[in-house]
Design a protein around this motif. Structure first.
Motif, PDB file in Angstrom:
ATOM      1  N   PHE A 235       0.842  -1.194   0.000  1.00 63.40           N
ATOM      2  CA  PHE A 235       0.000   0.000   0.000  1.00 63.40           C
ATOM      3  C   PHE A 235       0.869   1.232   0.000  1.00 63.40           C
ATOM      4  CE2 PHE A 235      -3.474   2.765   1.661  1.00 63.40           C
ATOM      5  CZ  PHE A 235      -4.528   2.246   0.921  1.00 63.40           C
ATOM      6  N   LYS A 236       0.292   2.334  -0.493  1.00 61.32           N
ATOM      7  CA  LYS A 236       0.934   3.627  -0.335  1.00 61.32           C
ATOM      8  C   LYS A 236      -0.170   4.611   0.000  1.00 61.32           C
ATOM      9  CE  LYS A 236       3.619   7.165  -2.684  1.00 61.32           C
ATOM     10  NZ  LYS A 236       4.290   7.554  -3.922  1.00 61.32           N
ATOM     11  N   GLY A 237       0.059   5.450   0.994  1.00 56.13           N
ATOM     12  CA  GLY A 237      -0.979   6.404   1.323  1.00 56.13           C
ATOM     13  C   GLY A 237      -0.627   7.268   2.504  1.00 56.13           C
ATOM     14  N   LYS A 238      -1.656   7.938   2.969  1.00 60.61           N
ATOM     15  CA  LYS A 238      -1.483   8.927   4.035  1.00 60.61           C
ATOM     16  C   LYS A 238      -2.194   8.427   5.285  1.00 60.61           C
ATOM     17  CE  LYS A 238      -1.479  13.266   3.008  1.00 60.61           C
ATOM     18  NZ  LYS A 238      -1.899  14.523   2.421  1.00 60.61           N
ATOM     19  N   VAL A 239      -1.555   8.597   6.435  1.00 58.34           N
ATOM     20  CA  VAL A 239      -2.166   8.172   7.692  1.00 58.34           C
ATOM     21  C   VAL A 239      -3.337   9.096   8.010  1.00 58.34           C
ATOM     22  CG1 VAL A 239      -1.798   7.847  10.172  1.00 58.34           C
ATOM     23  CG2 VAL A 239       0.040   7.329   8.558  1.00 58.34           C
ATOM     24  N   GLU A 258      -5.078   6.175   3.966  1.00 60.77           N
ATOM     25  CA  GLU A 258      -5.924   6.465   2.812  1.00 60.77           C
ATOM     26  C   GLU A 258      -5.024   6.401   1.585  1.00 60.77           C
ATOM     27  OE1 GLU A 258      -9.109   9.910   2.633  1.00 60.77           O
ATOM     28  OE2 GLU A 258      -7.069  10.602   2.252  1.00 60.77           O
ATOM     29  N   GLY A 259      -5.458   5.687   0.554  1.00 59.46           N
ATOM     30  CA  GLY A 259      -4.579   5.347  -0.552  1.00 59.46           C
ATOM     31  C   GLY A 259      -4.166   6.500  -1.451  1.00 59.46           C
ATOM     32  N   ALA A 260      -2.995   6.344  -2.068  1.00 59.56           N
ATOM     33  CA  ALA A 260      -2.516   7.285  -3.085  1.00 59.56           C
ATOM     34  C   ALA A 260      -2.105   6.456  -4.295  1.00 59.56           C
ATOM     35  CB  ALA A 260      -1.340   8.077  -2.551  1.00 59.56           C
ATOM     36  N   ASP A 261      -1.842   7.139  -5.404  1.00 58.03           N
ATOM     37  CA  ASP A 261      -1.428   6.483  -6.647  1.00 58.03           C
ATOM     38  C   ASP A 261      -2.401   5.357  -7.001  1.00 58.03           C
ATOM     39  OD1 ASP A 261       0.610   8.232  -6.382  1.00 58.03           O
ATOM     40  OD2 ASP A 261       2.159   6.765  -5.904  1.00 58.03           O
ATOM     41  N   GLN A 262      -1.869   4.137  -7.198  1.00 56.87           N
ATOM     42  CA  GLN A 262      -2.735   3.032  -7.641  1.00 56.87           C
ATOM     43  C   GLN A 262      -3.720   2.577  -6.558  1.00 56.87           C
ATOM     44  OE1 GLN A 262       0.963   0.266  -7.811  1.00 56.87           O
ATOM     45  NE2 GLN A 262      -0.787  -1.113  -7.704  1.00 56.87           N
ATOM     46  N   TRP A 263      -3.510   3.059  -5.323  1.00 54.36           N
ATOM     47  CA  TRP A 263      -4.433   2.697  -4.235  1.00 54.36           C
ATOM     48  C   TRP A 263      -5.444   3.807  -3.948  1.00 54.36           C
ATOM     49  CZ3 TRP A 263       0.711   1.213  -4.242  1.00 54.36           C
ATOM     50  CH2 TRP A 263       0.939  -0.169  -4.249  1.00 54.36           C
ATOM     51  N   PHE A 295       6.591  -0.251   7.713  1.00 52.29           N
ATOM     52  CA  PHE A 295       6.206   1.068   7.215  1.00 52.29           C
ATOM     53  C   PHE A 295       7.488   1.849   6.913  1.00 52.29           C
ATOM     54  CE2 PHE A 295       1.782   2.063   9.219  1.00 52.29           C
ATOM     55  CZ  PHE A 295       1.330   0.787   8.889  1.00 52.29           C
ATOM     56  N   VAL A 296       7.543   2.442   5.732  1.00 55.89           N
ATOM     57  CA  VAL A 296       8.646   3.371   5.467  1.00 55.89           C
ATOM     58  C   VAL A 296       8.078   4.695   4.967  1.00 55.89           C
ATOM     59  CG1 VAL A 296      10.374   1.588   4.966  1.00 55.89           C
ATOM     60  CG2 VAL A 296       9.020   2.537   3.091  1.00 55.89           C
ATOM     61  N   ASP A 297       8.781   5.773   5.275  1.00 52.68           N
ATOM     62  CA  ASP A 297       8.417   7.092   4.789  1.00 52.68           C
ATOM     63  C   ASP A 297       8.440   7.076   3.261  1.00 52.68           C
ATOM     64  OD1 ASP A 297       8.588  10.262   5.792  1.00 52.68           O
ATOM     65  OD2 ASP A 297       9.288   9.896   3.746  1.00 52.68           O
ATOM     66  N   ALA A 298       7.375   7.609   2.645  1.00 52.95           N
ATOM     67  CA  ALA A 298       7.242   7.519   1.193  1.00 52.95           C
ATOM     68  C   ALA A 298       8.346   8.276   0.454  1.00 52.95           C
ATOM     69  CB  ALA A 298       5.872   8.033   0.758  1.00 52.95           C
ATOM     70  N   TYR A 311      -0.724  11.060  12.402  1.00 53.26           N
ATOM     71  CA  TYR A 311      -1.657  11.586  11.420  1.00 53.26           C
ATOM     72  C   TYR A 311      -0.920  12.400  10.358  1.00 53.26           C
ATOM     73  CZ  TYR A 311      -5.766  13.983   9.672  1.00 53.26           C
ATOM     74  OH  TYR A 311      -6.757  14.461   8.872  1.00 53.26           O
ATOM     75  N   GLY A 312      -1.258  12.144   9.113  1.00 53.16           N
ATOM     76  CA  GLY A 312      -0.722  12.985   8.054  1.00 53.16           C
ATOM     77  C   GLY A 312       0.533  12.465   7.380  1.00 53.16           C
ATOM     78  N   GLN A 313       1.212  11.464   7.989  1.00 51.08           N
ATOM     79  CA  GLN A 313       2.426  10.956   7.348  1.00 51.08           C
ATOM     80  C   GLN A 313       2.089  10.244   6.042  1.00 51.08           C
ATOM     81  OE1 GLN A 313       3.801   8.546  10.557  1.00 51.08           O
ATOM     82  NE2 GLN A 313       5.476   9.917  11.089  1.00 51.08           N
ATOM     83  N   ARG A 314       3.006  10.345   5.085  1.00 52.20           N
ATOM     84  CA  ARG A 314       2.841   9.587   3.847  1.00 52.20           C
ATOM     85  C   ARG A 314       3.763   8.385   3.899  1.00 52.20           C
ATOM     86  NH1 ARG A 314       1.322  13.122  -0.665  1.00 52.20           N
ATOM     87  NH2 ARG A 314      -0.378  14.286   0.277  1.00 52.20           N
ATOM     88  N   LEU A 315       3.170   7.216   3.805  1.00 59.20           N
ATOM     89  CA  LEU A 315       3.933   6.004   4.045  1.00 59.20           C
ATOM     90  C   LEU A 315       3.733   4.985   2.945  1.00 59.20           C
ATOM     91  CD1 LEU A 315       2.983   5.578   7.815  1.00 59.20           C
ATOM     92  CD2 LEU A 315       5.057   6.624   6.904  1.00 59.20           C
ATOM     93  N   VAL A 316       4.739   4.126   2.819  1.00 63.14           N
ATOM     94  CA  VAL A 316       4.625   2.951   1.981  1.00 63.14           C
ATOM     95  C   VAL A 316       4.599   1.747   2.921  1.00 63.14           C
ATOM     96  CG1 VAL A 316       5.853   1.510   0.306  1.00 63.14           C
ATOM     97  CG2 VAL A 316       5.769   3.997  -0.002  1.00 63.14           C
ATOM     98  N   VAL A 317       3.683   0.809   2.668  1.00 61.84           N
ATOM     99  CA  VAL A 317       3.612  -0.398   3.491  1.00 61.84           C
ATOM    100  C   VAL A 317       4.173  -1.552   2.671  1.00 61.84           C
ATOM    101  CG1 VAL A 317       2.134  -1.881   4.880  1.00 61.84           C
ATOM    102  CG2 VAL A 317       1.502   0.522   4.518  1.00 61.84           C
ATOM    103  N   LEU A 318       5.207  -2.187   3.210  1.00 61.18           N
ATOM    104  CA  LEU A 318       5.828  -3.302   2.506  1.00 61.18           C
ATOM    105  C   LEU A 318       5.620  -4.584   3.309  1.00 61.18           C
ATOM    106  CD1 LEU A 318       9.177  -1.564   1.523  1.00 61.18           C
ATOM    107  CD2 LEU A 318       7.356  -2.223  -0.046  1.00 61.18           C
ATOM    108  N   GLY A 319       5.299  -5.659   2.600  1.00 61.86           N
ATOM    109  CA  GLY A 319       5.150  -6.965   3.242  1.00 61.86           C
ATOM    110  C   GLY A 319       6.289  -7.858   2.801  1.00 61.86           C
TER     111      GLY A 319
END
Lengths: 352, 511
Positions: A235-239, A258-263, A295-298, A311-319
């Motif tokens: 996922f990629k999005g904003k907290v 909340e998703g960004a780009d393809q999400w 979680f990593v900072d986008a 709240y408000g951070q933009r993150l990428v979630v990697l599994g």
């Protein structure tokens, strides 16, 4: 795999990689890093040894136990973990040939190196989790029948307790109480074993992997990180929401993104208990413990811990798929979502 | 009553005078290498435009003195350092990884036995003998002593006792006790405590010179206040004790100023200066703070600073193949093309494209040398830079209001992607200085508690009281103090519902 030695630069990368593999928990490695850098001055490098073969050499686990937040205030004296190791060695009547991390995530990837630089005992390239978990019995060593106890628990005053639990759970429970009485943080030596047992049971190569993870995060190369760990871009999005509470000493809660780009238009909820444990996209579970949810900072790819999510951070979630050993039936008894109290089965990454 | 606001920026120092919220006079001068000279010049010029200087009730200043002193290591105190906590803490002694330019000012650094657990009980008893010896070693040789004890934010007893011993042994130096600086994390709090002690003489000089200046200008009833990191003010006297709370003062001022000039509580603030556009977030009337630890001059501290994204694009930014990051700074009005110079700057581009005039520039000089299509291309790239910075700082997907302030804010386009609208208040170029005059006194206290040992109510009440006491010390009017924020963060791996509790209070100035 082969033996190698690491210097100050690799320590920095290891700390970064360990924060990623800590999946949101495992503690801030800053204090450990500062101590290690100081002990390394003028001493050069630390020897890391391939642990994939061997027989009757003696291996000992080394770690800090307790609250990382206590450790950043009540900074260690520096010699505690070494003294715990010496007491263990006396009790067991064995010379310690190698030290191993119990977990490669967070601060406990660094503690064994601090012991190594002070004693000259080499560190094995492996650990018992391939990530970070909150309790002592959550290791491949324990799942393979290697006893946790005795656990030598040491504090900066020189207080020493030796815990002989009937099983891993009791060792954990008793050592935890002692740690709290010591003031919330302690240094432990445990899980003595033969190198032959270690070779069979450990998540091998995890220390060198952590350094490589750090290298790829530092160069902001998410594609090469994916190639290394076979991780999935979940996922990629904003907290947009963070909920926390303390329950039985653990920081529990969840994060909603909340998703960004393809999400775009989608949401993800990730539940945590010190570490990130379950990731759901909408109603669908996409990853669970023991697989790694990081979680990593986008923008900077800096790993973000559960206590720093806001709240408000933009993150990428990697599994990241966990090591096959963590997915065994025996190991899942200790580290599946159910072991953490969730009414959810382990969903291997990519299987949903 | 008249209030005077002064703000030190990277290129300009602004001063304004307001009566009942109305702007009476404003002055802009160059920031000088030692900012005091620029401040004196600005106040002097402003003062000549104020009729009755007896009516000036307060002078509020946002300044970079603290930051400059740390970066340049100039004018610092001869400092001694006492750490209480052995046998813990020896793994990382005081000053670990500090730069030599600062450690050169340290006369002695000593660790002694003592300190507390998170529960408030002693790690070991305080080694008073060692402190006596430390006192005898440093007596007469130092200007200041920084004292830090483990978990002093839970129990300050050992720091207080150490201060008493130093006093008994005749150490007449200024003291900073870490529990007053606050925050969890021994190394970060100790670093902040040491820096506080080091920059203390810089602020003593500043405050006494400003008071002298105010007297000589006939501002006989004016009280001095200085802007703090969290967007509040503190009295000159309080700042002499705790100068470290002011290192990010000017940055906070622009965000507070944007709020106070527009009445908007939540927005993104773009402060366009000479070398940068500082993008910050206004959250319920105050700057949103960064959650990451802050480094000052390469030293890790525990201050919560405003969360600012500094984009290297300001009025003086030099344009060649790339846009910046270099800037002509305050030399804009001699080097910029519109002013007859030879360096194409961001201001020239904005003037050429928008047809606006900044100061006494001549737009025809720009259009004569550069085709408008070229300027348009550059300006579009500048817009993208601003849009990206805005996007980075926004807190939701929805478009947000943007408040444009600062001397260069006129350069911004009428619309930006991601902005619902761009509000540029009157006197936007003086937002920082005006902001300083309208803001409140504040204090922040952070503690740890176990709610099973201390009831939540008692913990919150005692912390609120402590913050209020501090706010009164900082120059707040006790009858007006209000709680601005209470934050509780659970602490994992500790029993008994342990939390980190942060309380912020604000109130009106006691004038």
């Amino acid at each position: 795999m082969e033996n190698f030695s690491i210097g100050v630069r690799e320590v920095e990368l290891l700390a970064l990689g360990a924060a990623f593999l800590g999946t949101g928990g495992g503690g801030d490695p800053l204090v450990g890093k500062l101590m290690l850098r100081r002990y390394m001055e003028g001493k050069g490098s630390i020897e890391i040894v391939d642990g994939s073969s061997g027989k009757d050499e003696f291996v000992l686990g080394s770690a800090m136990m307790g609250a990382p937040i206590v450790m950043i205030e009540k900074v260690p004296g520096g010699g505690e973990a070494v003294k715990a190791l010496k007491v263990y060695s006396q009790i067991a009547g064995r010379k310690v040939d190698f030290i191993t991390p119990l977990e490669i995530g967070g601060i406990n990837s660094i503690i064994p190196l601090i012991v190594s630089i002070q004693t000259g005992i080499p560190v094995l390239d492996g650990d018992g989790m391939g990530r970070a978990f909150p309790e002592l019995q959550m290791t491949t060593f324990y799942a393979d029948g290697i006893p946790v106890s005795p656990v030598v628990v040491f504090d900066e005053r020189g207080n020493v307790s030796v815990v002989q639990g009937v099983d891993g759970y009791w060792s954990e429970k008793i050592a935890r109480v002692i740690t709290v009485r010591y003031g919330g943080s302690a240094y432990i030596a445990l899980h003595g074993m033969e190198l032959s047992e270690y070779s069979r049971s450990a998540v091998l190569g995890s220390l060198s992997t952590a350094i490589q993870v750090g290298e790829r995060l530092a160069s902001k190369n998410i594609d090469s990180l994916r190639d290394l760990l076979h991780c999935v871009h979940l996922f990629k999005g904003k907290v947009i929401e963070v909920y926390r509470r303390v329950e039985r000493g653990f920081s529990k809660g969840y994060v909603v993104l909340e998703g960004a780009d393809q999400w775009k238009g989608k949401t993800m909820r990730v539940d945590f208990q010190n570490e990130f444990l379950i990731a759901k996209e909408g109603d669908k579970i996409v990853a669970t413990v023991p697989d790694l949810i990081s979680f990593v900072d986008a923008y900077t790819l800096t790993p973000v811990t559960t206590d720093r999510v806001r709240y408000g951070q933009r993150l990428v979630v990697l599994g990241t798929p966990s090591h096959p050993k963590l997915r065994s039936t025996e190991m899942l008894k200790y580290v599946s979502p159910r072991a953490f109290g969730y009414d959810v089965n382990f969903t291997p990454l990519g299987a949903s | 009553m008249i209030k005077v606001g002064v703000d030190v920026g990277s290129t300009h120092t602004d001063a304004v005078a307001l009566a009942e919220g109305e702007l009476l006079a404003s002055v802009k001068v160059r920031t000088t290498p030692d900012p005091t000279a620029g401040i004196q010049e600005a106040i002097g010029k402003l003062s000549s435009r104020i009729g009755n200087r007896d009516e000036v009730g307060a002078l509020m200043l946002g300044t970079t003195h603290g930051l400059n002193a740390i970066l340049q290591a100039k004018g610092l105190a001869r400092t001694a350092i006492l750490r209480i906590g052995l046998p813990a803490g020896e793994g990382i002694p005081p000053l670990t990884e500090w730069p030599a330019r600062l450690t050169d000012h340290v006369i002695s650094a000593k660790m002694v036995r003592g300190g507390h657990e998170y529960t408030g009980e002693e790690i070991v008893p305080l080694d008073e003998g060692a402190i006596v010896k430390f006192a005898d070693d440093i007596v007469g040789k130092v200007d200041g002593v920084a004292i830090t004890s483990i978990f002093s934010t839970v129990n300050p007893a050992h720091e207080l006792r150490a201060a008493q011993i130093l006093n008994e042994r005749g150490v007449r130096a200024h003291l900073t006790l870490s529990h007053m600086v606050g925050g969890l994390g021994l190394i970060e709090r100790e670093n902040s405590t040491i820096l506080n002690e080091m920059v203390s003489p810089v602020f003593k000089r500043l405050v006494s010179r400003l008071k002298e200046l105010m007297r000589s200008l006939g501002m006989n009833h004016a009280k001095l206040f200085i802007a703090q990191n969290d967007g509040t003010l503190a009295s000159g006297e309080f700042t002499m004790e705790y100068p470290i709370f002011t290192v990010a003062g000017p940055v906070s001022n622009s965000i507070r100023g944007a709020h106070l000039l527009t009445g908007i509580d939540n927005a993104v603030v773009m402060d366009v200066g000479g070398t940068t556009t500082n993008v910050g977030v206004l959250h319920n009337g105050y700057p949103r703070e960064s959650s990451a630890p802050v480094e000052i001059g390469g030293i890790r501290t525990n201050f919560r600073m405003p969360d600012i994204h500094a984009l290297a694009l300001g009025g003086g930014t030099i344009i060649n193949e790339s846009i910046g990051p270099e800037s002509v700074g305050y030399e804009l009005t001699s080097k910029g093309v519109g002013w007859g110079g030879t360096v194409l700057t961001a201001s020239d581009v904005a003037m050429g494209v928008k047809g606006i005039k900044i100061g006494d520039a001549d737009i025809s000089k720009i259009l004569l040398r550069y085709p408008s299509s070229y300027l348009r291309g550059i300006y579009d790239r500048m817009i993208s830079m601003w849009e990206e910075a805005l996007d980075l700082m926004k807190i939701s997907r929805e478009d947000v209001q943007v408040i444009a302030v600062g001397g260069g804010s006129i350069m911004l386009p009428p619309e930006l992607r991601g902005a619902s609208k761009i509000v540029r208040p009157d006197n936007a170029q003086f937002a920082n200085a005006i902001g300083a005059t309208l803001t409140k006194v504040g204090a922040t206290v952070e503690k740890t508690f176990s709610y099973s040992a201390t009831s939540r109510e008692l913990a919150i009440n005692s912390t609120v009281n402590e913050a209020k006491e501090m706010a009164v010390k900082a120059g707040g009017d006790p009858s007006t103090l209000d709680i601005r924020e209470i934050e509780e963060v659970p602490i994992p791996y500790l029993p008994g519902d342990s939390v980190k509790l942060t309380v912020k209070v604000v109130g009106n100035l006691r004038i």
